[in-house]
Design a protein around this motif. Structure first.
Motif, PDB file in Angstrom:
ATOM      1  N   GLU A  58      -3.322  83.848 -17.280  1.00 32.01           N
ATOM      2  CA  GLU A  58      -2.050  84.156 -17.930  1.00 32.01           C
ATOM      3  C   GLU A  58      -1.492  85.453 -17.359  1.00 32.01           C
ATOM      4  O   GLU A  58      -2.209  86.410 -17.136  1.00 32.01           O
ATOM      5  N   SER A  59      -0.156  85.464 -17.139  1.00 34.85           N
ATOM      6  CA  SER A  59       0.447  86.647 -16.542  1.00 34.85           C
ATOM      7  C   SER A  59       1.500  87.274 -17.430  1.00 34.85           C
ATOM      8  O   SER A  59       2.126  88.230 -17.037  1.00 34.85           O
ATOM      9  N   ALA A  60       1.768  86.750 -18.621  1.00 38.11           N
ATOM     10  CA  ALA A  60       2.811  87.309 -19.484  1.00 38.11           C
ATOM     11  C   ALA A  60       2.179  87.944 -20.706  1.00 38.11           C
ATOM     12  O   ALA A  60       1.376  87.329 -21.388  1.00 38.11           O
ATOM     13  N   PRO A  61       2.537  89.171 -21.021  1.00 40.04           N
ATOM     14  CA  PRO A  61       2.010  89.816 -22.205  1.00 40.04           C
ATOM     15  C   PRO A  61       2.735  89.312 -23.439  1.00 40.04           C
ATOM     16  O   PRO A  61       3.715  88.596 -23.354  1.00 40.04           O
ATOM     17  N   ASN A 118       8.968  92.199 -21.101  1.00 48.57           N
ATOM     18  CA  ASN A 118       9.159  91.503 -19.844  1.00 48.57           C
ATOM     19  C   ASN A 118       7.840  90.927 -19.354  1.00 48.57           C
ATOM     20  O   ASN A 118       6.772  91.470 -19.620  1.00 48.57           O
ATOM     21  N   PRO A 119       7.885  89.813 -18.588  1.00 51.07           N
ATOM     22  CA  PRO A 119       6.652  89.252 -18.029  1.00 51.07           C
ATOM     23  C   PRO A 119       5.922  90.278 -17.171  1.00 51.07           C
ATOM     24  O   PRO A 119       6.543  91.095 -16.497  1.00 51.07           O
ATOM     25  N   ALA A 120       4.599  90.190 -17.178  1.00 49.65           N
ATOM     26  CA  ALA A 120       3.808  91.170 -16.424  1.00 49.65           C
ATOM     27  C   ALA A 120       4.050  91.060 -14.932  1.00 49.65           C
ATOM     28  O   ALA A 120       3.914  92.045 -14.207  1.00 49.65           O
ATOM     29  N   TRP A 121       4.423  89.852 -14.463  1.00 54.74           N
ATOM     30  CA  TRP A 121       4.618  89.705 -13.024  1.00 54.74           C
ATOM     31  C   TRP A 121       5.793  90.542 -12.528  1.00 54.74           C
ATOM     32  O   TRP A 121       5.839  90.934 -11.354  1.00 54.74           O
ATOM     33  N   GLU A 122       6.760  90.816 -13.394  1.00 51.43           N
ATOM     34  CA  GLU A 122       7.876  91.659 -12.969  1.00 51.43           C
ATOM     35  C   GLU A 122       7.393  93.080 -12.675  1.00 51.43           C
ATOM     36  O   GLU A 122       7.819  93.707 -11.696  1.00 51.43           O
ATOM     37  N   ALA A 123       6.507  93.578 -13.503  1.00 48.95           N
ATOM     38  CA  ALA A 123       5.927  94.896 -13.237  1.00 48.95           C
ATOM     39  C   ALA A 123       5.065  94.866 -11.978  1.00 48.95           C
ATOM     40  O   ALA A 123       5.012  95.838 -11.215  1.00 48.95           O
ATOM     41  N   MET A 124       4.377  93.746 -11.767  1.00 48.96           N
ATOM     42  CA  MET A 124       3.555  93.599 -10.563  1.00 48.96           C
ATOM     43  C   MET A 124       4.415  93.725  -9.307  1.00 48.96           C
ATOM     44  O   MET A 124       4.035  94.383  -8.325  1.00 48.96           O
ATOM     45  N   ASP A 136      12.710  95.171  -0.337  1.00 53.36           N
ATOM     46  CA  ASP A 136      11.566  95.318   0.574  1.00 53.36           C
ATOM     47  C   ASP A 136      10.232  95.141  -0.145  1.00 53.36           C
ATOM     48  O   ASP A 136       9.275  95.869   0.096  1.00 53.36           O
ATOM     49  N   THR A 137      10.184  94.161  -1.042  1.00 56.45           N
ATOM     50  CA  THR A 137       8.927  93.793  -1.691  1.00 56.45           C
ATOM     51  C   THR A 137       8.254  92.694  -0.875  1.00 56.45           C
ATOM     52  O   THR A 137       8.909  91.741  -0.453  1.00 56.45           O
ATOM     53  N   LEU A 188       1.692  83.728  -7.009  1.00 58.36           N
ATOM     54  CA  LEU A 188       1.693  84.946  -6.207  1.00 58.36           C
ATOM     55  C   LEU A 188       0.371  85.670  -6.368  1.00 58.36           C
ATOM     56  O   LEU A 188      -0.211  85.679  -7.453  1.00 58.36           O
ATOM     57  N   ARG A 189      -0.099  86.272  -5.288  1.00 54.09           N
ATOM     58  CA  ARG A 189      -1.382  86.971  -5.316  1.00 54.09           C
ATOM     59  C   ARG A 189      -1.163  88.425  -4.931  1.00 54.09           C
ATOM     60  O   ARG A 189      -0.631  88.733  -3.864  1.00 54.09           O
ATOM     61  N   HIS A 190      -1.594  89.315  -5.812  1.00 52.46           N
ATOM     62  CA  HIS A 190      -1.450  90.748  -5.568  1.00 52.46           C
ATOM     63  C   HIS A 190      -2.585  91.483  -6.270  1.00 52.46           C
ATOM     64  O   HIS A 190      -2.910  91.193  -7.421  1.00 52.46           O
ATOM     65  N   GLY A 191      -3.211  92.410  -5.573  1.00 55.87           N
ATOM     66  CA  GLY A 191      -4.294  93.173  -6.148  1.00 55.87           C
ATOM     67  C   GLY A 191      -5.479  92.309  -6.539  1.00 55.87           C
ATOM     68  O   GLY A 191      -6.202  92.634  -7.484  1.00 55.87           O
TER      69      GLY A 191
END
Length: 514
Positions: free
Chosen positions: A308-311, A315-321, A386-387, A401-404
Motif C-alpha cells: 500500500e502506498s497511500a496513507p 495526499n497519496p504517499a507516492w506524491e511525496a516520493m 526533472d524527476t 514505480l520503484r524508488h528507494g
C-alpha cells in the motif's frame, strides 16, 4: 465508427501525418519559408533552427519541405539523433547513399568519404542539405560533430546546409557556453507557436472538409471549447475533436457543443469527471467493449499488487516520493536490476557518454511503446520538474514505480498529467554494430531473433551472413519501430529485436507476481 453518422468519408482528426490534411496557418507558412530558405541558397552554409512545442506541426512541415525539394538538391533526414558522432556520420552517409565499405568506421575516414561526396555534388551544381529532427535530444558531442561538418567548404562556398528541428529545449541547449561556436553559425531562427482561436477554427473546418463533411458538426461554443482545451496545439485539437465526435455519435447528437468537448478534453487529460461529464467514461468504455466483443476477443485487466502506498487521509504517499525522486536514485534502481551493472556507469551512459558493455537510449513514446520495449524503464517526469523514477510494472490502470527499494502503485490517470513521454532504458550491450557483409555467430543470433519477431518475422535462412535480403528486412523492421532506417543493427535495433530479454528483468504483470 462515427464517420457515416456525420457524413464523413474518413476520420478527419487522425494524429498520423497525412499531406492531404495539411493546413498552413500564417505562422506555419512563415516557418515553412524559413525551412525552404535553409534548403535553398539563403542558408549560405550556416544552420537554420526551427523550434516549437510538442504537437505544433514541426514534423508535418518537414514532410511538406521534402515534397518541395528542388531537383538539384540532395536531402539527408535524421529522425533519431540520439547517436554517437560516429553513428551520426554513418547515418548521414546512409541517407546520402555514400558507400562506407573499406573504411574502419572511424570519424576521420567517414568524414573523408562525406567530404569527397560533397565536393562531387558541388562540382555537379547540386546542394546537399542535412535535416535533423528532434535535435534537442542530441548529445554535446553530436552537436559538436555537426558543427564541424559546416567546416567542409571550397574557397567560396560551404558544402553542407544543416537544418535543426526541435522542441523549445533546443534553444536552451544551444545557449550553453560550450556550444557558442555552433550558436554563432545559426543564420535563421523561427519558433512555431500554437494556433490562435481563429486559426484553430479554420484548422478544424479544413480537416472536416477534406474528410467529406458538408457541414461542421461542432457548434460555435464547441469550437471555442476545443481551442481553450487544446490551447491551439494541433495534435491536441485532433485528439480532443476525435474523442468528442465519438462521444457525440454514442449519444446520437448531430451537433457537438461545449459540454461534450470539455468532457472529451477531461477524458483525454485523464482527469476525474464532473457530474456533467461523468457519462463519457462509461460511453467510451462501452464502445470499446462492443468492439472487443465483435472481434471475439476478451478484455483482461492486469492488476498489480505492490504494498500500500497511500496513507490514511491527506495526499497519496507516492506524491511525496516523487518530490525525492532524482536521477541518481533512478540510476541506482536501474543498475540493481542487472547483474554486474554499476549505477555510476548507468549515469554516464544515460548522459551520452560511451560506456563499454552498456547501452542507454533516450526515447519518447506512450504506454503502448513502453509495453513494446518490455523492460523496466526510467520515466522523466515534468512535474516535479526533472524527476526520474523507475517504472517496474504496468497494468491497464496503474503503474508500478520503484524508488528507494520500495514499490509504489500509482494510477496511470494521475501519472499521465506528469509524464510527457520522455523515458530512458539501459541494458548490457556490447556496442557492436552489424552491417551488410558481416558474418559470424552474432549475425546468426540476430537472424534467429528476427525469425521470432512478430508480426512480420524474417522468413529467410538463419545463417551467419548479413546479406542484402536481411538488410532489407532490418530496414523495414526499423521503420515499424520508429528507428533510424539505416539497415545497421546497433544497440537500438537489438533492443527491439529483444536481444537483451533472455535473462532480463521485464515489466511486472499479474502473471509475473507483481
Amino acid at each position: 465508427m462515427y464517420e457515416p453518422f456525420y457524413g464523413l468519408s474518413e476520420r478527419p482528426f487522425s494524429i498520423t501525418p497525412n499531406p492531404r490534411f495539411v493546413y498552413l496557418s500564417q505562422r506555419h507558412r512563415d516557418a515553412l519559408a524559413h525551412l525552404l530558405y535553409g534548403v535553398g541558397q539563403g542558408g549560405s552554409g550556416g544552420f537554420v533552427q526551427l523550434t516549437g512545442e510538442v504537437g505544433t506541426g514541426k514534423t508535418t512541415l518537414c514532410r511538406v519541405v521534402l515534397e518541395q525539394v528542388p531537383e538539384n538538391t540532395r536531402i539527408a533526414l535524421i529522425l533519431n539523433p540520439m547517436l554517437s558522432p560516429a553513428e551520426l556520420l554513418r547515418a548521414v552517409c546512409h541517407e546520402l547513399e555514400i558507400s562506407i565499405e573499406g573504411t574502419d568506421g572511424s570519424l576521420q575516414q567517414l568524414q573523408e568519404r562525406l567530404n569527397t561526396y560533397l565536393l562531387e555534388r558541388h562540382a555537379e551544381g547540386e546542394r546537399v542539405v542535412l535535416i535533423i529532427d528532434e535535435a534537442q535530444n542530441m548529445s554535446r558531442e553530436g552537436l559538436e560533430q555537426i558543427r564541424l561538418l559546416t567546416n567542409l567548404e571550397t574557397a567560396t562556398d560551404k558544402l553542407l546546409q544543416i537544418i535543426l528541428i526541435g522542441q523549445p529545449e533546443l534553444r536552451e541547449v544551444l545557449s550553453r557556453p560550450e556550444l557558442r561556436q555552433l550558436a554563432q553559425r545559426i543564420t535563421a531562427r523561427y519558433h512555431l507557436d500554437p494556433l490562435n482561436e481563429d486559426e484553430t477554427e479554420a484548422y478544424i473546418r479544413h480537416r472536416l472538409q477534406i474528410a467529406g463533411a458538408e457541414r461542421c458538426p461542432f457548434t460555435d461554443d464547441g469550437l471555442r471549447a476545443i481551442y481553450l482545451s487544446s490551447e491551439g496545439v494541433p495534435r491536441l485539437v485532433n485528439i480532443i475533436a476525435d474523442r468528442a465526435l465519438m462521444a457525440g455519435y454514442a449519444r446520437e447528437e448531430e451537433r457537438i457543443g461545449a459540454g461534450l468537448v470539455r468532457a472529451a478534453a477531461r477524458e483525454v487529460a485523464g482527469e476525474e469527471q464532473e457530474q456533467d461529464g461523468g457519462w463519457l467514461r462509461g460511453v467510451i468504455a462501452a464502445l470499446a467493449l462492443l468492439v472487443v466483443l465483435a472481434g471475439g476477443g476478451a478484455l483482461s485487466w492486469l492488476m498489480l499488487q505492490p504494498r500500500e502506498s497511500a496513507p490514511q487521509g491527506g495526499n497519496p504517499a507516492w506524491e511525496a516520493m516523487l518530490e525525492d525522486a532524482g536521477a541518481q536514485a533512478a540510476w541506482v534502481e536501474m543498475a540493481a536490476l542487472w547483474p554486474g551493472m554499476d549505477a555510476a556507469e548507468v549515469d554516464r551512459a544515460c548522459r551520452g557518454e560511451i560506456v563499454e558493455g552498456l547501452a542507454c537510449l533516450q526515447l519518447r513514446g506512450n504506454w503502448s511503446f513502453v509495453r513494446e520495449i518490455d523492460l523496466p524503464v526510467i520515466l522523466r517526469l515534468a512535474d516535479p520538474a526533472d524527476t526520474y523514477v523507475l517504472l517496474a510494472g504496468l497494468s491497464e490502470g496503474d503503474a508500478l514505480l520503484r524508488h528507494g527499494g520500495q514499490d509504489w502503485r500509482v494510477p496511470r490517470s494521475q501519472l499521465d498529467r506528469r509524464w510527457r513521454g520522455d523515458l530512458l532504458v539501459a541494458w548490457p550491450d556490447t556496442g557492436v554494430v552489424l552491417k551488410r557483409g558481416d558474418s559470424g555467430a552474432l549475425v546468426e543470433r540476430m537472424k534467429r531473433l528476427a525469425a521470432e519477431s512478430t508480426p512480420q518475422p524474417w522468413t529467410g535462412g538463419v545463417d551467419a551472413t548479413y546479406d542484402e535480403p536481411f538488410r532489407d528486412w532490418v530496414v523495414a523492421f526499423q521503420r515499424r519501430h520508429g528507428l533510424n532506417e539505416d539497415g545497421v543493427i546497433g544497440p537500438a535495433t537489438r533492443l527491439f529485436l529483444r536481444a537483451p530479454h533472455g535473462d532480463a528483468p521485464i515489466l511486472l504483470t499479474e502473471n509475473d507476481g507483481a
